[in-house]
Enzyme design. Structure first.
Site, PDB file in Angstrom:
ATOM      1  N   TRP A 143      -5.203  84.104   1.804  1.00 32.25           N
ATOM      2  CA  TRP A 143      -5.336  83.734   0.384  1.00 32.25           C
ATOM      3  C   TRP A 143      -4.136  84.230  -0.419  1.00 32.25           C
ATOM      4  O   TRP A 143      -3.905  83.801  -1.538  1.00 32.25           O
ATOM      5  CB  TRP A 143      -6.654  84.271  -0.195  1.00 32.25           C
ATOM      6  N   ASP A 144      -3.348  85.104   0.184  1.00 29.38           N
ATOM      7  CA  ASP A 144      -2.126  85.593  -0.459  1.00 29.38           C
ATOM      8  C   ASP A 144      -1.280  84.424  -0.948  1.00 29.38           C
ATOM      9  O   ASP A 144      -0.651  84.485  -2.006  1.00 29.38           O
ATOM     10  CB  ASP A 144      -1.273  86.404   0.542  1.00 29.38           C
ATOM     11  N   GLU A 158     -12.358  94.761   1.146  1.00 29.07           N
ATOM     12  CA  GLU A 158     -12.865  94.548   2.508  1.00 29.07           C
ATOM     13  C   GLU A 158     -13.600  95.754   3.088  1.00 29.07           C
ATOM     14  O   GLU A 158     -14.145  95.668   4.186  1.00 29.07           O
ATOM     15  CB  GLU A 158     -11.681  94.171   3.417  1.00 29.07           C
ATOM     16  N   LYS A 168     -11.222  99.214  -1.561  1.00 30.05           N
ATOM     17  CA  LYS A 168      -9.879  99.093  -0.996  1.00 30.05           C
ATOM     18  C   LYS A 168      -8.886  98.531  -2.007  1.00 30.05           C
ATOM     19  O   LYS A 168      -7.773  98.993  -2.155  1.00 30.05           O
ATOM     20  CB  LYS A 168      -9.956  98.171   0.212  1.00 30.05           C
ATOM     21  N   GLN A 169      -9.311  97.461  -2.683  1.00 33.77           N
ATOM     22  CA  GLN A 169      -8.360  96.752  -3.539  1.00 33.77           C
ATOM     23  C   GLN A 169      -9.097  96.085  -4.693  1.00 33.77           C
ATOM     24  O   GLN A 169     -10.324  95.985  -4.677  1.00 33.77           O
ATOM     25  CB  GLN A 169      -7.593  95.716  -2.724  1.00 33.77           C
TER      26      GLN A 169
HETATM   27  O1  IFM Z   1      -5.161  88.942   2.402  1.00 27.67           O
HETATM   28  C1  IFM Z   1      -4.999  90.310   2.560  1.00 27.67           C
HETATM   29  C2  IFM Z   1      -6.330  90.980   2.356  1.00 27.67           C
HETATM   30  O2  IFM Z   1      -6.833  90.745   1.068  1.00 27.67           O
HETATM   31  C3  IFM Z   1      -6.197  92.468   2.572  1.00 27.67           C
HETATM   32  N1  IFM Z   1      -5.674  92.735   3.881  1.00 27.67           N
HETATM   33  C4  IFM Z   1      -4.386  92.122   4.131  1.00 27.67           C
HETATM   34  C5  IFM Z   1      -4.444  90.620   3.919  1.00 27.67           C
HETATM   35  C6  IFM Z   1      -3.062  90.001   4.119  1.00 27.67           C
HETATM   36  O3  IFM Z   1      -2.175  90.441   3.147  1.00 27.67           O
END
Ligand code: IFM
Length: 721
Positions: A321-322, A463, A574-575
């Site tokens: 999705w990046d 995640e 995580k994010q």
């Molecule tokens: O798409 C990301 C994910 O959100 C977090 N882990 C790494 C992936 C690739 O950058």
């Protein structure tokens, strides 16, 4: 400070993996890691090819690294002048962001080696190197120059059946194991006449061996031209490789360099953000923009960009999705053709997404979490290896990160809204939107009693918390997807019969009636003291500090998520997740709630992914937390300068460049600090410059015309270019 380059003095083999990324040359077709010419596999040399994948046995499928066509190794009086073999007196390497030229200078004592090389932006098949040797002693110099097959592979070897050819151009060609893709690499060389020359074929490749008697004080220079082709480029890659590198040799290094520099100048003209007032930040922005521009597919109109760009095989060279959420914004605002290519890739890979949905018993399109060529799902069920047991850990990214389909729709809609160009929707985009919406209809869990619709058993951007119910971000994305599907009728209101025909072709009548029904009923998250709950039950998890969670690690490489991860039972994430939703949907929260959410989630976020800080920064700009936005901007933009991104997830190497952060840096500067909004070719700005920044100036492209956004502390202007 030179804001256009990164230089490093000293050589430490332990930094080789990291430096290979930071000093990368790339041109969208290939990535040439920033390692010395003489590097063997221990220094991680790789020429990573975009869109060419292979699988060896049951190992991870990953992109193919081509043989190294710029291999050069000097021996003087029997002593190798080679990093990793001989300790240098001093070593310096540099990447020039403006021109994409890698430079190294190594003083080995008896000789100094100096080189310049680049991956041509003017001809994506070409890589070139000018290699200069200065001697401090008399004797015999031997230069081995050729195509080395002794390269770095994570899950290889991917190439076999090597055949070599000598002549004016050396050629090595081989086949990938899985699909029999032919890969051909040629090398030609220019140098002054004199000395002996022979050709050697070994297990490590094909080499020209040049011998010269040299004197102390003399200089010997060679220019090397290498070309890479595969059978995906045309029927005769071997011939094309030889022809291309001989043509380059004919034109000469300087002419090729000029064409390359010109191509980069055009790229900068369309995308450069000038930041005045802070050189560290200006350099970091140049680095970010360099790395993202260098990996953009300019040679193809239907390729996307892997999450680690072309810096190697990490993350299986897959598209995440990046692409839609983090890379797409810079391109759609500055080089819309590239944004189009990223989306064309998704349109073309719709059959793969439909197949994946079927595999899980759903209808519609479930895009791969880690998409390879043709929409093949590269994500395995075991994406992490436990550092204690060394056993693979069952992860659920592949099955449960369902927001991916809605992310694709988000970018398709943005493309249409920002550019006003409907053609992509006509050329398959509308079909993608409808199939993605259909996937969510079939994935929804409806409750008979109160008619609420839940999305159960999902993973949001954070995640570390797996298999949760009603992740706020995911539900919002799905709402947006269903809404976008419904609004297609309006988009095609001038051609209603065409749209009805598409619905008929997709047998969409029943689903169409369901769209609005489901949309209205999708569960809304709980809100406590103005803070949106990330998923059902999140607020009931242990509320402890990041340091506390970190202190529970028994190994620094331990994975924080999953069943046994230290974060899973806590509110540490995580994010950006709720804050990613806030950044992507500016109207979803009133400002006071935005503030409450930011203040709640930021301290609870590890920023363990390079996708995180930019979402917080964008939101911080909106609520006037400019000091925090500035810090997060630096963290985002500097990632491929400092090399501070995570290198390991459990026992899996995840290093490489960070295109999502690179795109994030553009977003913070343009969408955050300048407050840029483009709709239908119309441009608006709403500047909020951190006090350190004196000026921000950058181009955007709207309706085929270029404009300059010029922001100072006194305000902003939109000027014709
Ligand atoms: O798409 C990301 C994910 O959100 C977090 N882990 C790494 C992936 C690739 O950058």
């Amino acid at each position: 400070m030179d804001t256009w380059s990164l230089e490093k003095i000293g050589f430490n083999p332990k930094d080789a993996a990291l430096d290979g990324n930071r000093f990368l040359c790339a041109n969208g077709y290939l990535g040439l890691r920033g390692v010395p010419e003489e590097a063997g596999p221990s220094l991680f040399p790789a020429v990573t090819l975009a869109g060419v994948y292979d699988q060896v046995q049951d190992r991870w499928r990953e992109p193919v690294n081509a043989p190294n066509g710029l291999y050069l190794r000097l021996t003087l009086n029997g002593r190798p002048m080679a990093l990793g073999k001989t300790d240098p007196v001093c070593h310096r390497q540099k990447i020039d962001y403006r021109s994409g030229i890698f430079e190294r200078e190594t003083d080995f004592g008896p000789a100094i080696v100096r080189s310049h090389r680049f991956a041509s932006m003017a001809d994506c098949h070409l890589t070139l190197d000018r290699y200069e040797m200065r001697f401090r002693e008399d004797g015999e110099a031997v230069l081995r120059a050729g195509v080395s097959t002794d390269i770095w592979d994570i899950n290889g070897p991917h190439l076999s059946g090597f055949a070599y050819q000598g002549g004016d151009a050396l050629l090595a060609h081989a086949l990938t194991g899985e699909k029999g893709i032919r890969v051909a690499v040629a090398q030609s060389l220019r140098t002054e006449d004199g000395g002996e020359e022979s050709v050697e074929e070994t297990e490590q490749g094909v080499f020209r061996v040049l011998r010269r008697a040299v004197q102390a004080g003399s200089v010997w220079t060679v220019s090397v031209f290498s070309a890479v082709f595969t059978s995906l480029d045309g029927a005769d890659p071997e011939k094309a490789a030889v022809k291309t590198c001989l043509r380059a040799k004919e034109e000469g290094f300087s002419a090729c360099l000029r064409a390359h520099e010109e191509a980069w100048e055009n790229i900068w003209e369309s995308s450069e953000i000038v930041l005045e007032g802070d050189d560290t930040a200006a350099r970091a922005l140049h680095a970010s923009q360099y790395h993202l521009n260098a990996i953009a597919p300019r040679h193809s109109d239907r390729l996307s960009i892997p999450a680690r760009g072309l810096s190697g095989q990490t993350y299986k060279g897959a598209v995440f999705w990046d692409s839609e959420i983090f890379f797409f914004p810079m391109f759609v605002h500055t080089q819309p053709k590239i944004a189009r290519s990223l989306l064309r890739y998704r349109i073309d890979t719709l059959p793969g997404a439909i197949k994946k949905a079927e595999e899980y018993g759903y209808r519609g399109a479930f895009y791969p979490w880690e998409s390879q060529e043709g929409g093949v799902e590269g994500c395995t069920n075991f994406n992490v290896v436990d550092v204690f047991t060394h056993r693979p850990v069952r992860t659920y990214f592949r099955d449960k990160q369902i927001h991916i389909s809605a992310d694709v729709v988000y970018a398709l809609r943005s493309y249409y809204e920002i550019t006003g160009d409907r053609s992509l929707l006509e050329e398959g985009g509308a079909r993608v939107i409808l199939e993605c919406a259909r996937f969510y209809l079939s994935r929804a869990c409806a409750h008979v009693d109160d008619e609420r619709v839940d999305f159960d058993d999902v993973i949001g951007p954070d995640e570390y918390h797996e298999r949760v119910r009603n992740n706020a971000f995911t539900n919002q994305m799905i709402r947006h997807c269903l809404n976008t599907a419904l609004e297609l009728r309006e988009v095609f209101s001038d051609r209603p019969e065409r749209f009805s025909a598409l619905l008929r072709e997709l047998h969409y009548e029943k689903d169409w009636a369901l769209l609005a029904r489901v949309l209205e009923r999708i569960s809304r998250p709980r809100v406590k003291n103005g803070v949106t709950e990330q998923f059902d039950g999140y607020f009931d998890l242990e509320d402890c500090s990041l340091d506390m969670v970190r202190s529970r690690l028994r190994d620094p490489r331990e994975y924080w998520g999953g069943d046994h991860g230290v974060a899973g039972t806590t509110q540490i994430i995580k994010q950006a997740d709720v804050i990613a939703m806030a950044a992507l949907f500016p109207d979803v929260f009133p400002d006071d709630q935005l503030n409450a959410n930011w203040a709640y989630y930021e301290p609870r976020t590890e920023h363990g992914s390079s996708l995180s800080a930019c979402m917080y920064a964008l939101t911080a700009c909106r609520i006037g937390r400019l000091e925090e936005a500035w810090k997060l901007f630096l963290k985002t933009a500097e990632i491929d300068v400092s090399g501070e991104g995570k290198q390991w997830a459990g026992e899996i190497y995840i290093g490489g460049t960070h295109p999502a952060s690179n795109g994030g840096a553009w977003m913070i500067a343009a969408l955050g600090f300048a407050g840029l909004k483009m709709r239908n070719g119309r441009i608006e700005i709403n500047p909020r410059l951190p006090k350190t920044v004196k000026r921000l100036r950058f181009p955007v492209t709207a309706s085929g015309k270029r404009f300059i956004i010029d922001i100072t502390q006194a305000g902003g202007k939109i000027l014709p270019a």
